[in-house]
Design an enzyme around this catalytic site. Structure first.
Site, PDB file in Angstrom:
ATOM      1  N   ASP A   1       0.282  -4.811   4.180  1.00  0.00           N
ATOM      2  CA  ASP A   1       0.500  -4.830   2.136  1.00  0.00           C
ATOM      3  C   ASP A   1      -0.333  -6.138   1.795  1.00  0.00           C
ATOM      4  O   ASP A   1      -0.624  -6.282   2.800  1.00  0.00           O
ATOM      5  CB  ASP A   1       1.821  -5.418   2.206  1.00  0.00           C
ATOM      6  CG  ASP A   1       2.242  -5.195   1.304  1.00  0.00           C
ATOM      7  OD1 ASP A   1       1.579  -4.216   0.228  1.00  0.00           O
ATOM      8  OD2 ASP A   1       3.536  -5.471   0.481  1.00  0.00           O
ATOM      9  N   GLY A   2      -1.123  -5.449   0.651  1.00  0.00           N
ATOM     10  CA  GLY A   2      -1.938  -6.387  -0.447  1.00  0.00           C
ATOM     11  C   GLY A   2      -3.501  -5.762  -0.401  1.00  0.00           C
ATOM     12  O   GLY A   2      -4.064  -6.531  -0.659  1.00  0.00           O
ATOM     13  N   ASN A   3      -3.215  -4.431   0.220  1.00  0.00           N
ATOM     14  CA  ASN A   3      -4.762  -3.913   0.516  1.00  0.00           C
ATOM     15  C   ASN A   3      -5.382  -4.087  -1.184  1.00  0.00           C
ATOM     16  O   ASN A   3      -6.299  -3.910  -1.618  1.00  0.00           O
ATOM     17  CB  ASN A   3      -5.073  -2.537   1.166  1.00  0.00           C
ATOM     18  CG  ASN A   3      -4.822  -2.423   1.940  1.00  0.00           C
ATOM     19  OD1 ASN A   3      -5.250  -3.100   2.684  1.00  0.00           O
ATOM     20  ND2 ASN A   3      -4.505  -0.960   2.152  1.00  0.00           N
ATOM     21  N   GLY A   4      -3.974  -3.116  -2.319  1.00  0.00           N
ATOM     22  CA  GLY A   4      -4.484  -3.578  -3.708  1.00  0.00           C
ATOM     23  C   GLY A   4      -4.507  -4.067  -4.283  1.00  0.00           C
ATOM     24  O   GLY A   4      -6.105  -4.426  -4.454  1.00  0.00           O
ATOM     25  N   ARG A   5      -4.014  -5.529  -4.045  1.00  0.00           N
ATOM     26  CA  ARG A   5      -4.100  -6.613  -5.046  1.00  0.00           C
ATOM     27  C   ARG A   5      -5.457  -7.184  -3.790  1.00  0.00           C
ATOM     28  O   ARG A   5      -6.274  -7.841  -5.041  1.00  0.00           O
ATOM     29  CB  ARG A   5      -3.453  -7.472  -4.616  1.00  0.00           C
ATOM     30  CG  ARG A   5      -1.597  -6.832  -5.652  1.00  0.00           C
ATOM     31  CD  ARG A   5      -0.721  -7.481  -5.381  1.00  0.00           C
ATOM     32  NE  ARG A   5      -0.523  -7.391  -3.884  1.00  0.00           N
ATOM     33  CZ  ARG A   5       0.891  -7.583  -3.096  1.00  0.00           C
ATOM     34  NH1 ARG A   5       1.049  -8.571  -3.093  1.00  0.00           N
ATOM     35  NH2 ARG A   5       1.320  -6.843  -2.052  1.00  0.00           N
ATOM     36  N   TRP A   6      -6.101  -6.726  -2.965  1.00  0.00           N
ATOM     37  CA  TRP A   6      -7.016  -7.482  -2.350  1.00  0.00           C
ATOM     38  C   TRP A   6      -8.159  -7.028  -3.268  1.00  0.00           C
ATOM     39  O   TRP A   6      -9.086  -7.664  -3.836  1.00  0.00           O
ATOM     40  CB  TRP A   6      -6.808  -7.524  -0.673  1.00  0.00           C
ATOM     41  CG  TRP A   6      -7.840  -8.043   0.073  1.00  0.00           C
ATOM     42  CD1 TRP A   6      -8.239  -8.907   0.957  1.00  0.00           C
ATOM     43  CD2 TRP A   6     -10.001  -6.833   0.097  1.00  0.00           C
ATOM     44  NE1 TRP A   6      -9.304  -8.806   1.113  1.00  0.00           N
ATOM     45  CE2 TRP A   6     -10.649  -7.699   0.809  1.00  0.00           C
ATOM     46  CE3 TRP A   6     -10.456  -5.719  -0.570  1.00  0.00           C
ATOM     47  CZ2 TRP A   6     -11.738  -7.393   1.568  1.00  0.00           C
ATOM     48  CZ3 TRP A   6     -11.184  -5.114  -0.093  1.00  0.00           C
ATOM     49  CH2 TRP A   6     -12.250  -6.162   0.369  1.00  0.00           C
TER      50      TRP A   6
ATOM     51  N   ASN B   1       5.812   6.044  -0.176  1.00  0.00           N
ATOM     52  CA  ASN B   1       4.659   6.014  -0.511  1.00  0.00           C
ATOM     53  C   ASN B   1       3.887   6.948  -1.916  1.00  0.00           C
ATOM     54  O   ASN B   1       2.738   6.804  -2.381  1.00  0.00           O
ATOM     55  CB  ASN B   1       3.406   5.429   0.612  1.00  0.00           C
ATOM     56  CG  ASN B   1       2.707   3.834   0.589  1.00  0.00           C
ATOM     57  OD1 ASN B   1       3.398   3.967   1.272  1.00  0.00           O
ATOM     58  ND2 ASN B   1       3.692   2.903  -0.203  1.00  0.00           N
TER      59      ASN B   1
ATOM     60  N   ARG C   1       9.600  -8.630   1.932  1.00  0.00           N
ATOM     61  CA  ARG C   1      10.692  -7.509   2.262  1.00  0.00           C
ATOM     62  C   ARG C   1      10.823  -6.675   3.352  1.00  0.00           C
ATOM     63  O   ARG C   1       9.441  -6.443   3.965  1.00  0.00           O
ATOM     64  CB  ARG C   1      10.474  -6.746   1.155  1.00  0.00           C
ATOM     65  CG  ARG C   1      10.194  -5.981   0.413  1.00  0.00           C
ATOM     66  CD  ARG C   1       9.676  -5.496  -0.731  1.00  0.00           C
ATOM     67  NE  ARG C   1       9.325  -5.335  -1.912  1.00  0.00           N
ATOM     68  CZ  ARG C   1       8.445  -6.070  -2.329  1.00  0.00           C
ATOM     69  NH1 ARG C   1       8.963  -6.936  -2.427  1.00  0.00           N
ATOM     70  NH2 ARG C   1       7.156  -5.710  -3.324  1.00  0.00           N
TER      71      ARG C   1
ATOM     72  N   SER D   1      10.657  -2.773   3.210  1.00  0.00           N
ATOM     73  CA  SER D   1      10.173  -1.433   2.841  1.00  0.00           C
ATOM     74  C   SER D   1      10.608  -0.309   3.871  1.00  0.00           C
ATOM     75  O   SER D   1       9.806  -0.156   3.572  1.00  0.00           O
ATOM     76  CB  SER D   1       9.127  -1.856   2.508  1.00  0.00           C
ATOM     77  OG  SER D   1       8.165  -2.903   1.049  1.00  0.00           O
TER      78      SER D   1
ATOM     79  N   GLU E   1      11.555 -11.251  15.200  1.00  0.00           N
ATOM     80  CA  GLU E   1      11.674 -13.422  14.847  1.00  0.00           C
ATOM     81  C   GLU E   1      10.872 -11.990  13.874  1.00  0.00           C
ATOM     82  O   GLU E   1       9.812 -11.093  14.006  1.00  0.00           O
ATOM     83  CB  GLU E   1      10.330 -13.193  15.631  1.00  0.00           C
ATOM     84  CG  GLU E   1      11.879 -14.274  16.406  1.00  0.00           C
ATOM     85  CD  GLU E   1      12.569 -14.760  15.932  1.00  0.00           C
ATOM     86  OE1 GLU E   1      12.022 -15.836  15.432  1.00  0.00           O
ATOM     87  OE2 GLU E   1      13.912 -15.257  16.763  1.00  0.00           O
TER      88      GLU E   1
END
Ligand code: IPE
Ligand code: IPE
Ligand code: MG
Length: 234
Positions: free
Chosen positions: A12-17, A60, A185, A187, A198
């Site tokens: 996750d986080g590609n867009g924000r990166w 998505n 989360r 998702s 874990e």
């Protein structure tokens, strides 16, 4: 020593990166695809047996059409660029998700990679694409019901029997689930399979999730006391 046979990652986080660098979200997805190679190689060198990567969820499709269509082209990019290396490292490409819902060209690239690598004996690199756990469980239930009705299966399913209807059939349960980018989360990812996994949530966006960060996660996993509902002898 906690064994980690099956590592699963919510990339996750590609867009924000990309946004943080003043680039379009798609630039983050491209960097993310290159990182699939880096982490795939690192995990296989670390002796992980199964690495399952969440590439595209059943939810998505809600994104802008241009972003979805960009994401659907990434499997071709990934395998054109890295399949030779995956093969030389003996990796087996496996797929989970509703492949019939993908654009035909995307589906074909994925199936070709799986077919080409199916006799390898190294790490299983499992790509979850158009994958959703609810979808997977519902399909399993419906197929089982149909099998019972047709006399191919008996009523009264146990856990091992149910698992044979899941897309992860014959895979071990998830030992460690990592999600990047700080979100905490699941998702709709591998809900059945993470029953005793874990969990680790790391702040790095997926393109910044380096092999060093992976090693740090595995070191943290080693400190966990996995109890599986039991009590240690005093
Ligand atoms: C993960 O990055 C890639 C996919 C879900 C396909 P995101 O695209 O979700 O990036 P953020 O979370 O918006 O930053
Ligand atoms: C989960 O990320 C799906 C993948 C990484 C493929 P999302 O970015 O789609 O998840 P939400 O919407 O933030 O929960
Ligand atoms: Mg996201």
């Amino acid at each position: 020593m906690n064994e980690c046979r099956h590592l699963a990652i919510i990339m996750d986080g590609n867009g924000r990166w990309a946004k943080a660098k003043g680039m379009p979200r798609t630039a983050g997805h491209l960097a993310g695809a290159d990182n699939v190679r880096n982490i795939g190689v690192a995990a296989s060198e670390l002796g992980i047996e199964y690495l399952t990567l969440y590439a595209f969820s059943t939810e998505n499709w809600k994104r802008a059409a241009e972003e979805v269509s960009y994401l659907m082209k990434l499997p071709r990019y990934l395998f054109d660029k890295y399949m030779k290396e995956f093969m030389s490292r003996g990796m087996v490409i496996k797929l989970i998700g509703e492949l019939d819902g993908l654009p035909e060209a995307t589906r074909q690239v994925l199936l070709d990679a799986a077919e080409e690598s199916k006799d390898n004996t190294g790490m299983k690199l499992v790509i979850a694409i158009n994958y959703g756990s609810h979808d997977e469980i519902l399909h399993a239930v419906n197929r089982y019901a149909a099998d019972v009705q047709a006399g191919r299966a008996r009523p009264g399913l146990d856990e091992a029997g149910f698992e044979q209807y899941l897309m992860t059939k014959d895979m071990p349960p998830v030992d460690l689930l990592i999600r990047t980018s700080g979100e905490q989360r699941i998702s709709n990812f591998l809900l059945w399979q993470i029953a005793y996994a874990e969990l680790e949530f790391v702040p790095e966006a997926w393109p910044d999730f380096t092999p060093e960060v992976l090693q740090r996660c595995l070191a943290e996993y080693q400190k966990r006391d996995r109890r599986f509902g039991g009590v240690k002898a005093e």
